[in-house]
Write a protein that holds these residues in place. Sequence first.
Motif, PDB file in Angstrom:
ATOM      1  N   ARG A  21     -61.234  70.962 -15.632  1.00 30.14           N
ATOM      2  CA  ARG A  21     -61.870  71.518 -14.435  1.00 30.14           C
ATOM      3  C   ARG A  21     -63.390  71.458 -14.552  1.00 30.14           C
ATOM      4  O   ARG A  21     -64.083  71.174 -13.574  1.00 30.14           O
ATOM      5  N   LEU A  22     -63.886  71.751 -15.743  1.00 34.58           N
ATOM      6  CA  LEU A  22     -65.328  71.693 -15.959  1.00 34.58           C
ATOM      7  C   LEU A  22     -65.847  70.280 -15.719  1.00 34.58           C
ATOM      8  O   LEU A  22     -66.899  70.093 -15.099  1.00 34.58           O
ATOM      9  N   PHE A  23     -65.106  69.279 -16.176  1.00 38.70           N
ATOM     10  CA  PHE A  23     -65.503  67.900 -15.952  1.00 38.70           C
ATOM     11  C   PHE A  23     -65.478  67.540 -14.467  1.00 38.70           C
ATOM     12  O   PHE A  23     -66.334  66.808 -13.980  1.00 38.70           O
ATOM     13  N   VAL A  24     -64.500  68.060 -13.737  1.00 39.67           N
ATOM     14  CA  VAL A  24     -64.425  67.794 -12.299  1.00 39.67           C
ATOM     15  C   VAL A  24     -65.624  68.425 -11.596  1.00 39.67           C
ATOM     16  O   VAL A  24     -66.275  67.783 -10.755  1.00 39.67           O
ATOM     17  N   TYR A  25     -65.959  69.673 -11.953  1.00 38.51           N
ATOM     18  CA  TYR A  25     -67.110  70.334 -11.346  1.00 38.51           C
ATOM     19  C   TYR A  25     -68.412  69.602 -11.647  1.00 38.51           C
ATOM     20  O   TYR A  25     -69.234  69.390 -10.759  1.00 38.51           O
ATOM     21  N   THR A  26     -68.613  69.231 -12.905  1.00 44.41           N
ATOM     22  CA  THR A  26     -69.872  68.565 -13.257  1.00 44.41           C
ATOM     23  C   THR A  26     -69.986  67.199 -12.591  1.00 44.41           C
ATOM     24  O   THR A  26     -71.062  66.834 -12.125  1.00 44.41           O
ATOM     25  N   LEU A  30     -72.959  66.204 -10.009  1.00 43.85           N
ATOM     26  CA  LEU A  30     -73.815  65.051 -10.274  1.00 43.85           C
ATOM     27  C   LEU A  30     -73.730  64.005  -9.160  1.00 43.85           C
ATOM     28  O   LEU A  30     -74.709  63.310  -8.882  1.00 43.85           O
ATOM     29  N   ASN A  31     -72.577  63.890  -8.529  1.00 44.28           N
ATOM     30  CA  ASN A  31     -72.360  62.847  -7.514  1.00 44.28           C
ATOM     31  C   ASN A  31     -72.114  63.424  -6.125  1.00 44.28           C
ATOM     32  O   ASN A  31     -71.470  62.780  -5.289  1.00 44.28           O
ATOM     33  N   GLN A  32     -72.603  64.612  -5.850  1.00 45.93           N
ATOM     34  CA  GLN A  32     -72.294  65.270  -4.587  1.00 45.93           C
ATOM     35  C   GLN A  32     -72.814  64.481  -3.382  1.00 45.93           C
ATOM     36  O   GLN A  32     -72.118  64.377  -2.370  1.00 45.93           O
ATOM     37  N   GLN A  33     -73.977  63.918  -3.490  1.00 43.79           N
ATOM     38  CA  GLN A  33     -74.530  63.153  -2.368  1.00 43.79           C
ATOM     39  C   GLN A  33     -73.652  61.939  -2.052  1.00 43.79           C
ATOM     40  O   GLN A  33     -73.323  61.685  -0.889  1.00 43.79           O
ATOM     41  N   TYR A  34     -73.229  61.225  -3.081  1.00 43.70           N
ATOM     42  CA  TYR A  34     -72.358  60.055  -2.881  1.00 43.70           C
ATOM     43  C   TYR A  34     -71.012  60.484  -2.314  1.00 43.70           C
ATOM     44  O   TYR A  34     -70.480  59.850  -1.400  1.00 43.70           O
ATOM     45  N   ILE A  35     -70.455  61.558  -2.848  1.00 43.14           N
ATOM     46  CA  ILE A  35     -69.152  62.037  -2.380  1.00 43.14           C
ATOM     47  C   ILE A  35     -69.241  62.474  -0.925  1.00 43.14           C
ATOM     48  O   ILE A  35     -68.359  62.166  -0.112  1.00 43.14           O
ATOM     49  N   ALA A  36     -70.301  63.186  -0.560  1.00 46.91           N
ATOM     50  CA  ALA A  36     -70.441  63.689   0.811  1.00 46.91           C
ATOM     51  C   ALA A  36     -70.601  62.547   1.814  1.00 46.91           C
ATOM     52  O   ALA A  36     -70.107  62.638   2.948  1.00 46.91           O
ATOM     53  N   THR A  37     -71.283  61.492   1.408  1.00 47.40           N
ATOM     54  CA  THR A  37     -71.518  60.398   2.365  1.00 47.40           C
ATOM     55  C   THR A  37     -70.423  59.344   2.377  1.00 47.40           C
ATOM     56  O   THR A  37     -70.236  58.672   3.386  1.00 47.40           O
ATOM     57  N   THR A  38     -69.688  59.204   1.273  1.00 42.72           N
ATOM     58  CA  THR A  38     -68.729  58.104   1.187  1.00 42.72           C
ATOM     59  C   THR A  38     -67.268  58.556   1.110  1.00 42.72           C
ATOM     60  O   THR A  38     -66.413  58.024   1.808  1.00 42.72           O
ATOM     61  N   LEU A  39     -66.969  59.546   0.263  1.00 38.07           N
ATOM     62  CA  LEU A  39     -65.581  59.899  -0.025  1.00 38.07           C
ATOM     63  C   LEU A  39     -65.056  61.099   0.755  1.00 38.07           C
ATOM     64  O   LEU A  39     -63.849  61.338   0.768  1.00 38.07           O
ATOM     65  N   CYS A  40     -65.918  61.866   1.347  1.00 34.53           N
ATOM     66  CA  CYS A  40     -65.511  63.093   2.044  1.00 34.53           C
ATOM     67  C   CYS A  40     -64.669  62.759   3.276  1.00 34.53           C
ATOM     68  O   CYS A  40     -64.975  61.838   4.032  1.00 34.53           O
ATOM     69  N   GLU A  41     -63.610  63.544   3.485  1.00 35.86           N
ATOM     70  CA  GLU A  41     -62.748  63.344   4.646  1.00 35.86           C
ATOM     71  C   GLU A  41     -63.439  63.786   5.934  1.00 35.86           C
ATOM     72  O   GLU A  41     -63.150  63.282   7.016  1.00 35.86           O
ATOM     73  N   ASN A  51     -69.755  68.856   2.986  1.00 30.25           N
ATOM     74  CA  ASN A  51     -70.557  68.282   1.894  1.00 30.25           C
ATOM     75  C   ASN A  51     -69.718  67.883   0.682  1.00 30.25           C
ATOM     76  O   ASN A  51     -70.143  68.034  -0.456  1.00 30.25           O
ATOM     77  N   GLY A  52     -68.512  67.426   0.914  1.00 31.53           N
ATOM     78  CA  GLY A  52     -67.671  66.933  -0.169  1.00 31.53           C
ATOM     79  C   GLY A  52     -66.790  67.982  -0.820  1.00 31.53           C
ATOM     80  O   GLY A  52     -66.104  67.692  -1.797  1.00 31.53           O
ATOM     81  N   LYS A  53     -66.794  69.206  -0.322  1.00 32.44           N
ATOM     82  CA  LYS A  53     -65.983  70.268  -0.935  1.00 32.44           C
ATOM     83  C   LYS A  53     -64.485  70.020  -0.758  1.00 32.44           C
ATOM     84  O   LYS A  53     -63.685  70.443  -1.578  1.00 32.44           O
TER      85      LYS A  53
END
Length: 128
Positions: A21-26, A30-41, A51-53
């Motif tokens: 879980r710690l690895f998933v959070y970190t 670290l990649n929140q901007q990429y996740i929010a713009t590319t992978l977020c539903e 924002n990728g939550k």
Amino acid sequence: MINRIIAIGLLIALMSSGFSRLFVYTSFELNQQYIATTLCENRDKPQMHCNGKCYLAKKLKQAEEKEKRQAENNFKKSFQNDVFLDSRFSFSPLFSVLKRNTYKDIRFDLPQSNTDILHPPPAAFHLS
């Protein structure tokens, strides 16, 4: 030296499985901007302020399920090792015959008895 390296490597491997879980959070932080713009539903709905939550929740659920499966597999393996692979539950007549023959070769002698009486050492000073 090689033993220390192996021991440290094993400790890191054991600890890393518990900190998934710690690895998933970190990785999310670290990649929140990429996740929010590319992978977020919900990237097409900025009013939700996701924002990728949603992606984080999905990954945390996957990590939790993986930990549960690993725990169940470890329990099954340990149960199988304890019950099915333990030599205490197996019986082999050949093994018992061989084992019986090896006990004949063991020699056990009692120590020689000493008939001297133990006397305490003489006192170094006299009380008057």
